[in-house]
Design an enzyme around this catalytic site. Sequence first.
Site, PDB file in Angstrom:
ATOM      1  N   LYS A  50      -8.645 111.821 144.509  1.00 10.28           N
ATOM      2  CA  LYS A  50      -7.614 112.222 143.187  1.00 10.28           C
ATOM      3  C   LYS A  50      -7.746 111.730 142.042  1.00 10.28           C
ATOM      4  O   LYS A  50      -6.807 112.164 141.447  1.00 10.28           O
ATOM      5  CB  LYS A  50      -6.714 110.256 144.313  1.00 10.28           C
ATOM      6  CG  LYS A  50      -6.564 111.152 145.889  1.00 10.28           C
ATOM      7  CD  LYS A  50      -5.754 110.472 146.640  1.00 10.28           C
ATOM      8  CE  LYS A  50      -5.539 110.823 147.854  1.00 10.28           C
ATOM      9  NZ  LYS A  50      -5.954 110.190 149.108  1.00 10.28           N
ATOM     10  N   GLN A  94      -4.230 102.859 150.127  1.00 13.33           N
ATOM     11  CA  GLN A  94      -4.781 103.498 150.761  1.00 13.33           C
ATOM     12  C   GLN A  94      -4.573 103.143 152.299  1.00 13.33           C
ATOM     13  O   GLN A  94      -4.546 101.610 151.720  1.00 13.33           O
ATOM     14  CB  GLN A  94      -6.248 103.465 150.157  1.00 13.33           C
ATOM     15  CG  GLN A  94      -7.258 104.302 151.011  1.00 13.33           C
ATOM     16  CD  GLN A  94      -7.049 105.865 151.398  1.00 13.33           C
ATOM     17  OE1 GLN A  94      -7.100 106.291 150.203  1.00 13.33           O
ATOM     18  NE2 GLN A  94      -7.111 106.150 152.055  1.00 13.33           N
ATOM     19  N   ASP A 117       4.343 109.421 149.814  1.00 15.89           N
ATOM     20  CA  ASP A 117       3.799 109.541 150.597  1.00 15.89           C
ATOM     21  C   ASP A 117       4.496 109.501 152.014  1.00 15.89           C
ATOM     22  O   ASP A 117       4.154 109.630 152.859  1.00 15.89           O
ATOM     23  CB  ASP A 117       2.043 109.417 150.877  1.00 15.89           C
ATOM     24  CG  ASP A 117       1.138 109.943 151.641  1.00 15.89           C
ATOM     25  OD1 ASP A 117       1.947 111.422 152.011  1.00 15.89           O
ATOM     26  OD2 ASP A 117       0.504 109.331 152.754  1.00 15.89           O
TER      27      ASP A 117
END
Length: 280
Positions: A50, A94, A117
């Site tokens: 990322k 995460q 997300d």
Amino acid sequence: MAAVVMDGKTLAAKIKEQVRRQVEKMERKPGMAMVLVGEDPAAQVYEAGKRRDCQQCGIYYETYRLPEDVPQEELLDVIRFLNKREGIDGILIQFPLPDHLDDRAVQMAIRPDKDVDCVHPSNVGDLTLGMDCLWPCTPAGVMRLLAEYNIDPAFKNCTMVGRSNIVGKPQAMLLLRRDCTVTVCHTKTPDLAAECRRADILISAAGHTNLITADMIKEGAVVIDVAVNRDADGRLCGDVDFEAVSQKASCITPVPGGVGPVTRAILMENTLTAAVRHGK
Ligand code: NAP
């Protein structure tokens, strides 16, 4: 005839280049923060990827590394801090988090307009209601791959293997939005093979190597393998028996090089979209 292999790497490069060009024109660059809890080696690899993607796209990037035993309140404090930060447009946590942390509380703490997300319940609600929102990266990546290969889900049957909150359920919602008829399978599905054989589009996100074999595929089906597993030799692979299934499918994604890179590129695109919405 062997299936067309859907090239996620090339599509991802194209998406990232489009993002880079748009970012280049922006006075204030988009910013993304990633929060990592613990030292899971796989998570470290994702994080490095990322960081690289952000660098390529000109997106400002920060990582917050917290110890495995971080108290919940401390993690929430980091998220609250990032919620307030003006230069940060996207916050990515995460998952999965260690057991002592409450995933739901963490998801709810992210400011919805920075939820790149789509894990906050209000964004999941918008997605389900067909409202305008940022799409979750992996299911959005699958939709983008389908579009890239001119595969229109309308009037088709899709079997989705997996019902997780981050892949299976939102994927089903996105396909419904495109007029697909969707069957969602899981470990209590009585006859997985029969459900798969009905599919014009088969998407697998179970996390089991060789779960999807050639006898489960309709001739000419599109097969999308979301899973990232390791085979007996430690090599990356998906759920699908790629060699055999590619002899029967019309299009198929490889693992690696299929859905994964497109997912990462969509994260860049979502961060850009969030930044544009935030303005200066
Ligand atoms: P998850 O939360 O473990 O969910 C797996 C789903 O598959 C569950 O709904 C489970 O059913 C179902 N399932 C498992 N074994 C099955 C079987 N034998 N038959 C039918 N259904 C079965 O996993 P996830 O987070 O959705 O991730 C799934 C896979 O995708 C993993 O390999 C992950 O690494 C990969 N992934 C890839 C990306 C990417 O960008 N490429 C992104 C996210 C995830 P139950 O609900 O009944 O348990």
